[in-house]
Design an enzyme around this catalytic site. Structure first.
Site, PDB file in Angstrom:
ATOM      1  N   GLU A 253       0.833  -1.205   0.000  1.00 63.86           N
ATOM      2  CA  GLU A 253       0.000   0.000   0.000  1.00 63.86           C
ATOM      3  C   GLU A 253       0.870   1.258   0.000  1.00 63.86           C
ATOM      4  O   GLU A 253       0.564   2.243  -0.664  1.00 63.86           O
ATOM      5  CB  GLU A 253      -0.934  -0.017   1.221  1.00 63.86           C
ATOM      6  CG  GLU A 253      -1.983  -1.124   1.099  1.00 63.86           C
ATOM      7  CD  GLU A 253      -2.857  -1.242   2.328  1.00 63.86           C
ATOM      8  OE1 GLU A 253      -2.303  -1.548   3.408  1.00 63.86           O
ATOM      9  OE2 GLU A 253      -4.076  -1.027   2.225  1.00 63.86           O
TER      10      GLU A 253
ATOM     11  N   GLU B 125      -4.191  -9.294   4.001  1.00 61.98           N
ATOM     12  CA  GLU B 125      -4.955  -8.909   5.198  1.00 61.98           C
ATOM     13  C   GLU B 125      -6.132  -9.831   5.487  1.00 61.98           C
ATOM     14  O   GLU B 125      -6.458 -10.118   6.642  1.00 61.98           O
ATOM     15  CB  GLU B 125      -5.444  -7.459   5.059  1.00 61.98           C
ATOM     16  CG  GLU B 125      -4.371  -6.405   5.272  1.00 61.98           C
ATOM     17  CD  GLU B 125      -3.554  -6.079   4.035  1.00 61.98           C
ATOM     18  OE1 GLU B 125      -3.601  -6.873   3.064  1.00 61.98           O
ATOM     19  OE2 GLU B 125      -2.850  -5.058   4.036  1.00 61.98           O
TER      20      GLU B 125
HETATM   21  N1  3HC Z   1       3.519  -7.644  11.998  1.00 63.72           N
HETATM   22  C1  3HC Z   1       4.152  -8.042  13.119  1.00 63.72           C
HETATM   23  N2  3HC Z   1       4.924  -9.136  13.167  1.00 63.72           N
HETATM   24  C2  3HC Z   1       5.041  -9.843  12.037  1.00 63.72           C
HETATM   25  C3  3HC Z   1       4.400  -9.489  10.837  1.00 63.72           C
HETATM   26  C4  3HC Z   1       3.619  -8.314  10.844  1.00 63.72           C
HETATM   27  N3  3HC Z   1       2.979  -7.876   9.744  1.00 63.72           N
HETATM   28  N4  3HC Z   1       4.710 -10.394   9.898  1.00 63.72           N
HETATM   29  C5  3HC Z   1       5.519 -11.273  10.473  1.00 63.72           C
HETATM   30  N5  3HC Z   1       5.721 -10.952  11.762  1.00 63.72           N
HETATM   31  C6  3HC Z   1       6.596 -11.620  12.729  1.00 63.72           C
HETATM   32  C7  3HC Z   1       6.142 -13.037  13.049  1.00 63.72           C
HETATM   33  O1  3HC Z   1       5.206 -13.031  14.090  1.00 63.72           O
HETATM   34  C8  3HC Z   1       7.447 -13.669  13.444  1.00 63.72           C
HETATM   35  O2  3HC Z   1       7.741 -13.205  14.749  1.00 63.72           O
HETATM   36  P1  3HC Z   1       8.575 -14.118  15.768  1.00 63.72           P
HETATM   37  O3  3HC Z   1       9.893 -14.335  15.132  1.00 63.72           O
HETATM   38  O4  3HC Z   1       8.588 -13.323  17.016  1.00 63.72           O
HETATM   39  O5  3HC Z   1       7.765 -15.378  15.873  1.00 63.72           O
HETATM   40  C9  3HC Z   1       8.457 -13.024  12.526  1.00 63.72           C
HETATM   41  O6  3HC Z   1       7.855 -11.801  12.101  1.00 63.72           O
HETATM   42  C10 3HC Z   1       8.818 -13.835  11.304  1.00 63.72           C
HETATM   43  O7  3HC Z   1       7.627 -14.240  10.659  1.00 63.72           O
HETATM   44  P2  3HC Z   1       7.506 -15.634   9.917  1.00 63.72           P
HETATM   45  O8  3HC Z   1       7.962 -16.703  10.819  1.00 63.72           O
HETATM   46  O9  3HC Z   1       6.127 -15.711   9.364  1.00 63.72           O
HETATM   47  O10 3HC Z   1       8.581 -15.445   8.754  1.00 63.72           O
HETATM   48  P3  3HC Z   1       8.567 -15.952   7.275  1.00 63.72           P
HETATM   49  O11 3HC Z   1       9.850 -15.531   6.715  1.00 63.72           O
HETATM   50  O12 3HC Z   1       8.151 -17.375   7.214  1.00 63.72           O
HETATM   51  O13 3HC Z   1       7.391 -15.135   6.533  1.00 63.72           O
HETATM   52  C11 3HC Z   1       6.105 -13.184   5.946  1.00 63.72           C
HETATM   53  C12 3HC Z   1       7.474 -13.742   6.393  1.00 63.72           C
HETATM   54  C13 3HC Z   1       5.752 -13.728   4.543  1.00 63.72           C
HETATM   55  C14 3HC Z   1       6.182 -11.690   5.917  1.00 63.72           C
HETATM   56  C15 3HC Z   1       5.034 -13.686   6.941  1.00 63.72           C
HETATM   57  O14 3HC Z   1       5.459 -13.389   8.232  1.00 63.72           O
HETATM   58  C16 3HC Z   1       3.669 -13.062   6.775  1.00 63.72           C
HETATM   59  O15 3HC Z   1       2.901 -13.486   5.936  1.00 63.72           O
HETATM   60  N6  3HC Z   1       3.368 -12.048   7.605  1.00 63.72           N
HETATM   61  C17 3HC Z   1       2.062 -11.461   7.666  1.00 63.72           C
HETATM   62  C18 3HC Z   1       1.875 -10.484   6.575  1.00 63.72           C
HETATM   63  C19 3HC Z   1       0.593  -9.736   6.750  1.00 63.72           C
HETATM   64  O16 3HC Z   1      -0.429 -10.251   7.133  1.00 63.72           O
HETATM   65  N7  3HC Z   1       0.659  -8.450   6.395  1.00 63.72           N
HETATM   66  C20 3HC Z   1      -0.450  -7.580   6.475  1.00 63.72           C
HETATM   67  C21 3HC Z   1      -0.370  -6.860   7.756  1.00 63.72           C
HETATM   68  S1  3HC Z   1      -1.801  -5.921   8.025  1.00 63.72           S
HETATM   69  C22 3HC Z   1      -1.519  -4.512   7.198  1.00 63.72           C
HETATM   70  O17 3HC Z   1      -0.531  -4.305   6.569  1.00 63.72           O
HETATM   71  C23 3HC Z   1      -2.614  -3.534   7.471  1.00 63.72           C
HETATM   72  C24 3HC Z   1      -2.784  -2.496   6.461  1.00 63.72           C
HETATM   73  O18 3HC Z   1      -3.576  -2.943   5.423  1.00 63.72           O
HETATM   74  C25 3HC Z   1      -3.418  -1.301   7.109  1.00 63.72           C
END
Ligand code: 3HC
Length: 702
Positions: free
Chosen positions: A105, A125
């Site tokens: 975004e 999301e």
């Molecule tokens: N916020 C906070 N923490 C996050 C995060 C996020 N968006 N994404 C990942 N983390 C944290 C995980 O909890 C984990 O923490 P830990 O080591 O303490 O357990 C660490 O980062 C590593 O995450 P993964 O084990 O999942 O690492 P991978 O390398 O396997 O994957 C990733 C990385 C593809 C980025 C995966 O973590 C993921 O899919 N994350 C979620 C992405 C997401 O949902 N993004 C949207 C967020 S909402 C948003 O942006 C709102 C907006 O629209 C207003």
């Protein structure tokens, strides 16, 4: 955590870094806004590139900030994107790696985007029960088109940038250094004199948008019964056909509603719970896992075969050992049949089937296990059998090989004591069918070495399992709890319910299958065998007798064509059974119980709180390290409804005070002695706390 600025040929390169995923928390947002302002104030700078430090651009907003004041604290994500969009000097985003959610975004607020072809981009999301809330639903359709945007937003799936190279999402997609390319592009566009485009000024074009949205809405509604987010995503994307600011208001409203929805809270609990489950408090990154290049599996039955497939699927060779040629042949034939079924569905090519089969080495000789780094036995559940198998393994296994038992009920410490290397022994409790089920309980024995545990957790990731650590106890986390659930289901039959009512109530609550349909699928004789052992080991434990009577009638379940239900050959549809009903009613009479009408609410509460209460005991005994581990077991192995996020989270949402009060009510009824509340539940309810606020007391060191 850092935001740094360097300068290249009059272009400021702002790099933000917040390992591990460059989440856009408050500090990053502040740093980025300040860096942007500084670059705009610097006369030596004519354009701005923003990129992520490390191998990722950004995983999006910091989800941990959600429902806390920090999420909205200025500058919030909207403020940052607005600052990028309003920047007097043109901004190009250099998408160096994965770019998700708020990260994508942010890029859509810029004038230009240059991406590495392999960078995965997406708006995931919806997977955490919300919608893209920082303009994604409005800007993405403006650059990739209505249909592609809707698909991406509703599915949450990410796509390699290369696949979207022809869309207006990217001004360039490159194989090489993305920052170099972004600087070059920006210099070109500045030299051309602008104007520098903004995504918000584009229009969403579609030949028949209204019909497409109506069609999409129907499909999405049908596929997302228990989740409000996907339909809200459709509404927000549909609003992108309206003026930009009108669409942004629709997006905002949807985001706010969803952020506070129980479904989103549940999905976020599951997201963090799954990641937390992979960690063991006293085992840090300094503990180096052992290498697993070769695996041995003993027993080519359903379980051993399924276990082997997991490793073969991950490209790890497996030696499969049996005692008789016939059993070995049968096991291999079943594995081949499974792979060929996948090939028929187009999931594997014939060549892949052969590659996988070639990774399997069948053997009748334990000596073939000599090179294995991990040996898993999946033989009959009996101490004498296990003892003989472990003694044979010990004689051939190389030093440092990890020796695992797939037992689901036996004492892993007792099994470890059959060897002279208990530090190398642990439990790997796969769930049936082992090649399909995601859950793996990793059972830590009293003497299991730390690097053995670290190896098991790393190995689980490699074979794509959700691993949860359990201490040693009868049934470990999952089955010890399900036993209480099954007992309640049986008691309900004694009191007045019938299997079909109990199943209907549990399925309406959201379980994939009620307890009796599940019993028929898994085989009622399995529980019967366990109970027979319990009658000897724990004579004080009260069981409903109807499960035993059912088995005495030969009604083992689907495999015998009849169980709690009747089945027509070749069809898995359960039909209520008059014979079973008569048995249940006769049993109530024998117990002197006047059968009564039982509400669905009572059924659900009794079954779910039976899980919760046993879960509380597991927590206080330190068998489970955290409440979310228990929830993950139930989500990934027992079909607990995802939107309720597991028995412990569910109880937290109901409120432990209320859960305890309900249990005390049931304690006054039939089999009330089963409702002795776990001391931890009483303690937390009294303190107004939840299970997920509870930090386990340190366990006695292993
Ligand atoms: N916020 C906070 N923490 C996050 C995060 C996020 N968006 N994404 C990942 N983390 C944290 C995980 O909890 C984990 O923490 P830990 O080591 O303490 O357990 C660490 O980062 C590593 O995450 P993964 O084990 O999942 O690492 P991978 O390398 O396997 O994957 C990733 C990385 C593809 C980025 C995966 O973590 C993921 O899919 N994350 C979620 C992405 C997401 O949902 N993004 C949207 C967020 S909402 C948003 O942006 C709102 C907006 O629209 C207003």
């Amino acid at each position: 955590m850092a935001v740094t600025t360097t300068s290249r040929d009059g272009i400021a390169v702002i790099t933000f870094e917040n390992p591990p995923v460059n989440g856009m928390g408050l500090a990053i947002r502040r740093g980025m806004t300040d860096a942007l302002a500084a670059a705009n104030a610097d006369d030596a700078i004519s354009g701005i590139v923003i990129t992520g430090g490390g191998t990722i651009f950004s995983g999006g907003a910091d989800i941990k900030e959600f429902n806390t004041p920090r999420a909205e604290q200025a500058p919030n994500l909207h403020d940052v994107i607005a600052a990028v969009e309003a920047s007097p000097k043109p901004v190009c985003i250099a998408i160096n790696g994965t770019t998700l959610g708020g990260g994508l975004e942010l890029s859509l607020g810029a004038n230009y985007r240059v991406a590495n072809a392999k960078a995965e981009v997406g708006l995931p999301e919806v997977k955490i029960g919300i919608l893209p809330g920082a303009g994604g639903t409005q800007r993405l359709p403006r650059v990739v088109g209505l249909e592609t945007a809707l698909n991406m937003i509703v599915s949450g799936a990410s796509v390699p940038a290369g696949k979207l190279a022809r869309t207006a999402l990217f001004d360039a997609v490159v194989e090489g250094d993305v920052v170099d390319a972004a600087v070059a592009l920006l210099k070109d566009r500045i030299a051309a004199g602008g104007p520098h485009p903004r995504v918000r000024d584009r229009k969403v074009e579609h030949d028949d948008a209204e019909a497409f949205i109506a069609w999409a809405r129907m499909g999405v509604a049908a596929a997302s019964k228990h989740f409000p987010a996907p339909l809200r995503c459709v509404d927000a994307v549909a609003a992108s056909l309206k003026p930009f600011d009108v669409g942004m208001t629709v997006e905002r409203e949807g985001f706010t509603v969803l952020l506070n929805s129980p479904e989103s809270k549940a999905l976020r609990h599951a997201f963090f719970g799954e990641r937390a489950a992979g960690k063991i408090d006293d085992i840090g990154a300094d503990v180096v896992p052992r290498a697993i290049d070769r695996v041995g599996v003993i027993g080519a039955g359903t379980m051993g075969g399924g276990i082997s497939m997991n490793f073969v699927n991950a490209g790890i060779p497996v030696v499969l050992v049996e005692t008789a040629q016939e059993a070995l042949d049968r096991g291999l034939a079943t594995i081949r049949r499974n792979y060929e079924a996948s090939a028929k569905k187009g999931k594997l090519t014939e060549a892949q089937v052969e590659q996988r089969m070639a990774l399997l080495t069948p053997s009748l000789d334990y000596a073939a296990l000599g090179e294995a780094d991990l040996i898993i036995e999946a033989v009959y559940e009996d101490y004498a059998v296990k003892q003989s198998v472990f003694e044979k393994i010990e004689a051939v296994a190389k030093p440092g090989a990890i020796l695992a038992t797939n037992t689901s009920t036996l004492d892993v410490d007792r099994i470890a004591a059959f060897t002279k290397r208990p530090q190398d022994v642990l439990g790997l409790h796969f769930f049936s069918p082992a090649n399909v089920m995601r859950l793996l309980e990793v059972v830590r024995g009293a003497q299991t070495a730390k690097d053995v545990m670290a190896t098991a957790m790393a190995m689980a990731k490699r074979i794509r399992k959700t691993a949860v650590v359990s201490g040693v106890c009868d049934g470990f986390i999952g089955n010890r709890m399900i036993e209480q659930y099954s007992r309640q289901a049986g008691f309900l039959l004694e009191e007045g319910a019938l299997p079909q009512q109990v199943d209907r109530a549990m399925e309406a609550f959201g379980f994939a299958m009620g307890p009796f349909r599940m019993g028929d699928l898994a085989g009622n004789d399995i529980g019967w065998a366990i109970r027979k052992r319990r009658y000897v080991e724990q004579p004080g434990m009260v069981y409903p007798k109807n499960g035993d009577l059912l088995c005495e009638m030969g009604r083992y379940g689907q495999k015998t064509g009849k169980g709690w239900y009747d089945y027509v050959p070749g069809d898995r549809t359960p039909h209520p059974s008059a014979e079973v009903e008569a048995m249940i009613i006769a049993q109530s009479q024998e117990l002197g119980i006047t059968r009564r009408a039982i509400s669905d609410q009572e059924i659900v509460e009794r079954l779910v709180y039976a899980l919760t209460n046993e879960g509380a005991r597991l927590l206080e005994e330190g068998i489970a390290a955290r409440a979310s581990d228990i929830d993950i077991v139930y989500l990934s192995g027992y079909g607990f409804p995802v939107w309720r996020a597991g028995p412990m989270f569910h109880a937290d949402q109901v409120g432990l005070y209320n859960v305890l009060a309900a249990m005390r009510g049931y304690a006054r009824g039939h089999r009330g002695e089963c409702w002795e509340p776990a001391p931890l539940l009483v303690e937390l309810a009294g303190a107004g706390l939840s299970f997920n606020q509870y930090t386990a007391r340190p366990r006695a060191a292993a």
